[in-house]
Design an enzyme around this catalytic site. Sequence first.
Site, PDB file in Angstrom:
ATOM      1  N   ASN A 268       0.752  -3.130   4.823  1.00 40.15           N
ATOM      2  CA  ASN A 268       1.391  -4.079   6.000  1.00 40.15           C
ATOM      3  C   ASN A 268       2.160  -3.234   6.792  1.00 40.15           C
ATOM      4  O   ASN A 268       3.296  -3.569   7.155  1.00 40.15           O
ATOM      5  CB  ASN A 268       2.206  -4.991   5.396  1.00 40.15           C
ATOM      6  CG  ASN A 268       3.045  -4.830   4.447  1.00 40.15           C
ATOM      7  OD1 ASN A 268       3.067  -3.668   3.795  1.00 40.15           O
ATOM      8  ND2 ASN A 268       4.129  -5.602   4.225  1.00 40.15           N
TER       9      ASN A 268
ATOM     10  N   PHE B  17       6.353   2.084   3.061  1.00 41.24           N
ATOM     11  CA  PHE B  17       7.097   3.010   3.541  1.00 41.24           C
ATOM     12  C   PHE B  17       7.260   2.846   5.351  1.00 41.24           C
ATOM     13  O   PHE B  17       7.658   3.584   5.889  1.00 41.24           O
ATOM     14  CB  PHE B  17       6.464   4.350   3.112  1.00 41.24           C
ATOM     15  CG  PHE B  17       7.306   5.032   2.020  1.00 41.24           C
ATOM     16  CD1 PHE B  17       8.264   4.077   1.310  1.00 41.24           C
ATOM     17  CD2 PHE B  17       6.684   5.810   1.202  1.00 41.24           C
ATOM     18  CE1 PHE B  17       8.661   4.659   0.189  1.00 41.24           C
ATOM     19  CE2 PHE B  17       7.015   6.451  -0.009  1.00 41.24           C
ATOM     20  CZ  PHE B  17       8.209   5.769  -0.705  1.00 41.24           C
TER      21      PHE B  17
ATOM     22  N   ASP C  98       8.406  -2.050  -5.413  1.00 42.70           N
ATOM     23  CA  ASP C  98       8.139  -2.773  -4.112  1.00 42.70           C
ATOM     24  C   ASP C  98       9.394  -2.519  -3.182  1.00 42.70           C
ATOM     25  O   ASP C  98       9.929  -3.573  -2.462  1.00 42.70           O
ATOM     26  CB  ASP C  98       8.152  -4.351  -4.483  1.00 42.70           C
ATOM     27  CG  ASP C  98       7.605  -5.243  -3.506  1.00 42.70           C
ATOM     28  OD1 ASP C  98       7.142  -4.840  -2.434  1.00 42.70           O
ATOM     29  OD2 ASP C  98       7.782  -6.737  -3.481  1.00 42.70           O
TER      30      ASP C  98
ATOM     31  N   HIS D 278       4.164  -7.940  -8.668  1.00 37.74           N
ATOM     32  CA  HIS D 278       5.603  -8.421  -8.924  1.00 37.74           C
ATOM     33  C   HIS D 278       5.827  -9.786  -9.371  1.00 37.74           C
ATOM     34  O   HIS D 278       6.134 -10.695  -8.670  1.00 37.74           O
ATOM     35  CB  HIS D 278       6.402  -8.411  -7.396  1.00 37.74           C
ATOM     36  CG  HIS D 278       5.811  -8.796  -6.428  1.00 37.74           C
ATOM     37  ND1 HIS D 278       4.828  -9.820  -6.225  1.00 37.74           N
ATOM     38  CD2 HIS D 278       5.561  -8.196  -5.011  1.00 37.74           C
ATOM     39  CE1 HIS D 278       4.185  -9.921  -4.886  1.00 37.74           C
ATOM     40  NE2 HIS D 278       4.652  -8.827  -4.360  1.00 37.74           N
TER      41      HIS D 278
HETATM   42  O1  DOR Z   1       9.648  -9.027  -0.108  1.00 43.93           O
HETATM   43  C1  DOR Z   1       9.027  -8.605   0.309  1.00 43.93           C
HETATM   44  N1  DOR Z   1       8.906  -7.626   1.196  1.00 43.93           N
HETATM   45  N2  DOR Z   1       7.571  -8.776  -0.280  1.00 43.93           N
HETATM   46  C2  DOR Z   1       6.369  -8.746   0.262  1.00 43.93           C
HETATM   47  O2  DOR Z   1       5.609  -9.009  -0.081  1.00 43.93           O
HETATM   48  C3  DOR Z   1       6.349  -7.584   1.245  1.00 43.93           C
HETATM   49  C4  DOR Z   1       7.693  -6.746   1.561  1.00 43.93           C
HETATM   50  C5  DOR Z   1       7.838  -6.150   3.017  1.00 43.93           C
HETATM   51  O3  DOR Z   1       6.752  -5.635   3.259  1.00 43.93           O
HETATM   52  O4  DOR Z   1       8.664  -6.391   3.594  1.00 43.93           O
HETATM   53 ZN    ZN Z   2       5.130  -5.429  -1.831  1.00 43.44          ZN
END
Ligand code: DOR
Ligand code: ZN
Length: 447
Positions: A93, A62, A313, A242
Amino acid sequence: MSYDLVIQGRVLTGAGPKESFISIEDGIISKVSRSHPGHDVSVTKHTNGLILPGCIDSHVHFRDPGMTQKEDLTTGSLSAAFGGVTSFMDMPNTRPPTLDLKSFLEKAVIAKEMSYIDHGLFLGITPASDHISVLDRLKEFKSGPFPIGLKVFLGESTGSLVFRPIEGIAKVIEDAIRYHLPLSVHAEDGDLIAQGGMEGKRSHKGSLARHMLSRPADVELSAMNRVLNAAGPNSSAVHFLHISSKEGIERARDSGASVEVTPHHLLLDLKWCEANLELETLAKVNPPIRTTADRAALWDALTSGHVDVIGSDHAPHTLPEKEDGENIPSGMPGTETMFPLLAHEFMERRTDLRLLQKVLCEGPARRFGLEHKGCLLPGYDADLMVIDPKDVRKIRAEDLHSKCGWTAYEGFRAIFPTRVYSRGELLVEDGNICGHSGRSLDLRTRE
Ligand code: DOR
Ligand code: ZN
């Protein structure tokens, strides 16, 4: 807080959908009966309505704090709620990354104030956050919000949280077990990706194929093997996120680890994206969208009961970022469309919706130890949604609620919930928000 009410509609059972009355007291289901429970309370009747538990999306990004131009905890949770999601688990992240007590509590305060629905937060683990051991780090959490799980990225993705060398994970797994915490693993082998170095940069067209080649199924399989070897008898602590390839989903089977698949790996493949998406890079994700055969293998695993969880995801980026030729970020929004798209797809394939309920509600609740979520039974939180299976609509980006404002599923058919309740409180009704933010609870501590 008391929202005493009775909701009438059809509930899925082994013998098909059965007309039922769900009584709710203080946000908790107190009774599920076939006849009027006799309380002195009016019944909200849903003609044509099928009642399902709210979904638990155990995999969202988010972007709050730090990247709130893409999403924040209000828009993200709102978007989730419109898609029938009543609990989410947010990945670490963000900026700063959620790697220690301080960054965790800062995010927990924002989530509490801004979210519409209940939430859990992951603690990220990197070697850098590891100069203090995972165990010592967890000991710092005395009271209040506590991590819902641990997360490691084994390959580079959005942000710079990469765990190297992969074998160091053995100690993390031991510590996770001491706290009964699942370790959610982004299984792409960073060493192999670095060797390949083929990631498509500038152009749009053809870039999705190059992206897939730069992170082939071997990259996934190698990461899974290295983690499972390191885990040894402790593989039950591992939750593979995933999983996207035939090889990966077959490796997960009987490995002792649990496995998540995403709606995009189930619903999209390279061929379709190349032929249909005007802007291919909307479907650039990690791990990549793969072949028709990979997609079929994921469906086989799902329908034969070998998938524990579906998570969205949800990883929004702005449209200008996705259009920019340089270093297009991976990720797509998906929490709002996850249930609606899959509900429609299950109906088309004549697959029992109870299986969808299992992987979107009971599965994540069980995997993350939520004893009070994911079922329509007395004692469980009254998180539920009502759908009309005949009310099929086309997805349009302008109708969705993520801040990023786009979707890779424009024009796909979907069944959106007509009502969504969170702990007995009406949140969404016929496309309108009724609830308010700032009422959410931490999934682990219920505070
Ligand atoms: O496609 C992705 N986007 N895979 C990830 O592991 C991280 C995610 C992101 O935070 O943008
Ligand atoms: Zn992810």
